[in-house]
Structures are given as C-alpha cells and as structure tokens.
Design an enzyme around this catalytic site. Sequence first.
Site, PDB file in Angstrom:
ATOM      1  N   GLU A 163       1.334  -3.088  -5.055  1.00  0.00           N
ATOM      2  CA  GLU A 163       1.027  -1.696  -4.723  1.00  0.00           C
ATOM      3  C   GLU A 163       2.267  -0.946  -4.243  1.00  0.00           C
ATOM      4  O   GLU A 163       2.317  -0.414  -3.144  1.00  0.00           O
ATOM      5  CB  GLU A 163      -0.097  -1.598  -3.682  1.00  0.00           C
ATOM      6  CG  GLU A 163      -1.483  -1.716  -4.292  1.00  0.00           C
ATOM      7  CD  GLU A 163      -2.558  -1.059  -3.441  1.00  0.00           C
ATOM      8  OE1 GLU A 163      -2.994   0.044  -3.814  1.00  0.00           O
ATOM      9  OE2 GLU A 163      -2.963  -1.648  -2.416  1.00  0.00           O
ATOM     10  N   ASN A 186       0.843  -1.200   0.000  1.00  0.00           N
ATOM     11  CA  ASN A 186       0.000   0.000   0.000  1.00  0.00           C
ATOM     12  C   ASN A 186       0.877   1.248   0.000  1.00  0.00           C
ATOM     13  O   ASN A 186       0.651   2.191   0.759  1.00  0.00           O
ATOM     14  CB  ASN A 186      -0.958  -0.005   1.196  1.00  0.00           C
ATOM     15  CG  ASN A 186      -2.048   1.046   1.061  1.00  0.00           C
ATOM     16  OD1 ASN A 186      -2.288   1.559  -0.019  1.00  0.00           O
ATOM     17  ND2 ASN A 186      -2.691   1.382   2.164  1.00  0.00           N
ATOM     18  N   ASP A 193      -1.958 -10.054  -4.060  1.00  0.00           N
ATOM     19  CA  ASP A 193      -3.256  -9.617  -3.549  1.00  0.00           C
ATOM     20  C   ASP A 193      -4.274  -9.910  -4.638  1.00  0.00           C
ATOM     21  O   ASP A 193      -4.302  -9.247  -5.671  1.00  0.00           O
ATOM     22  CB  ASP A 193      -3.190  -8.123  -3.232  1.00  0.00           C
ATOM     23  CG  ASP A 193      -4.520  -7.555  -2.780  1.00  0.00           C
ATOM     24  OD1 ASP A 193      -5.494  -8.314  -2.692  1.00  0.00           O
ATOM     25  OD2 ASP A 193      -4.578  -6.340  -2.519  1.00  0.00           O
ATOM     26  N   HIS A 227      -2.087  -4.402   4.798  1.00  0.00           N
ATOM     27  CA  HIS A 227      -1.893  -5.835   4.552  1.00  0.00           C
ATOM     28  C   HIS A 227      -0.714  -6.334   5.382  1.00  0.00           C
ATOM     29  O   HIS A 227       0.223  -5.584   5.662  1.00  0.00           O
ATOM     30  CB  HIS A 227      -1.571  -6.110   3.080  1.00  0.00           C
ATOM     31  CG  HIS A 227      -2.687  -5.833   2.134  1.00  0.00           C
ATOM     32  ND1 HIS A 227      -3.396  -6.835   1.499  1.00  0.00           N
ATOM     33  CD2 HIS A 227      -3.194  -4.660   1.675  1.00  0.00           C
ATOM     34  CE1 HIS A 227      -4.303  -6.293   0.704  1.00  0.00           C
ATOM     35  NE2 HIS A 227      -4.206  -4.976   0.790  1.00  0.00           N
TER      36      HIS A 227
END
Length: 266
Positions: free
Chosen positions: A35, A9, A149, A253
């Site tokens: 990400e 993220n 993911d 995550h």
Amino acid sequence: MRIISFNANGLRSAARKGFFDWFPQQDADILCVQETKAQEHQLAGPEFLVDGYRAWFRDATTKKGYSGVAIYSRHEPDEVRTALGRESFDEEGRYIEARFGNLSVVSFYIPSGSSGELRQGFKFEVMDWLAPHLDEWLASGRDYVLCGDWNIVRSALDIRNWKSNQKNSGCLPPERDWLNRLCGEGADGNRACWVDAYRALEPEGQDYTWWSNRGAAYANNVGWRIDYQLVTPRLGERLRGWSVLREPRFSDHAPFTVDYDLELGR
C-alpha cells in the site's frame, strides 16, 4: 539476514510520521512495502531515499494512489519481477519479487473483501488462482520469503475478537482454511508447506499487526495479525527472531521484522 514487511497505508503518509527516520536504524537487508498508495515518480524525493538502499516499485495502473508494492534492498537483485499473469491482480500493484541467487523475496498485497460482496468475490478468485503458483514455488527448489498483508487471520490467536468476526472478511472460514492449508494444517506429512515465521517462533503468541482506526481499537489492542512472512521449509529452519513495532506508529499496520540465520549477498 533481516527482512521487514510493512503495510504503509500510504508511504508518503508514513514518511511524514517518521518512517524513513526509523528505518535506516534497523540494519535491515530488505524492506517489503505494501500500500504505497503512490506512483513511483511521487516517491523519488530525498525524503523517500535511504543511504545504501535502492528501491523497486509496482504501482497500480487501474487507479492512481491505490494499492502498490515496493522492495527496498541494500543488495542488488539479479532480477525483479512485477507480474504473475493475471491482469486484474497485477494492474492493481499487488506483487513484486526480487531474486538474489536462489533466494526470492516477495512483497504481496492480497485483496481485502471488507468493502462488499464484489471485492470479496475478487478476493476468493485471487486465492483460487494464486494457490497453484504458491505450490509451484514450493516445488521449485528456490528459497522464498513471502512478505505482506494477506488480509486473513489464521486462528483465534491472531485476532482479539474471534467470535464476533466469524462473518467478516479476513476471518471467514474459507479464507482461514485456505491460508491454513498453505501452512500445512490438514495436509499429509509428505507434502511441503509454507512456514508462518511468526507462528513457528511463537506457537502460542497473540501479537497483532493491524488495528482498525475505529473506536479505541489501537489503545485497547483490539487487533488482527494479518501481516506475514511465509517461508519455504529450508528457511523455516533458519528463523532466529522477530519483532512487531507498535510504537512509534507510522500506519494502521505495524512493521513486522524477522531475522534469519543467513547472510544475503555472501
């Protein structure tokens, strides 16, 4: 062989939270990141470099600071691939594959549909398009580890609030059916299927890898298991252990680690 899958993220954000202090201590052969939320040149500083590892990136070209995947490895791959042939998917930076002899390690970031109908439609299109590629890989004779993911849970064991999420992206019946078919549910026994490494090791496990930033989801462990390592059947026989790191927290995550009875580079 130890492989870690981690949705950062934002890799710069994860670095500020200590991820690159933690990672070198893990004795991992390969790290698959999703990400990155950065362009490759923004991740070239010493705070993103790890002694003994090299990194390969696939950035999003459609929107800077969006999506992006990477592979860190302490073994030099024979080849690195960054496109599967669908521009709308590839240009969002959602796939990178490193090949080591007969082994392929993939970092995948499957689209989320949570922002609305348009992106949910794109997610379904990607799923339909991707399935034949995954079937082809299964039939190729190569060993694959698909990290990433996937933005889909498989069953009630993979999500804290099962009933209330039946109409929400990531828990929609067609999404679950698609992923479960890949993993052999409903298939005849003669067809090779992907092995969900965590579920193979923990048939009744209820561990999560993602928690919403809303409310007290993390504190109350109201999570989803949407980060996977799916492997070809031969590697499924070599699974030895797993871990999901809740603390320290580098992202919404958790890093997901799997150990295999295999020596990479030998």
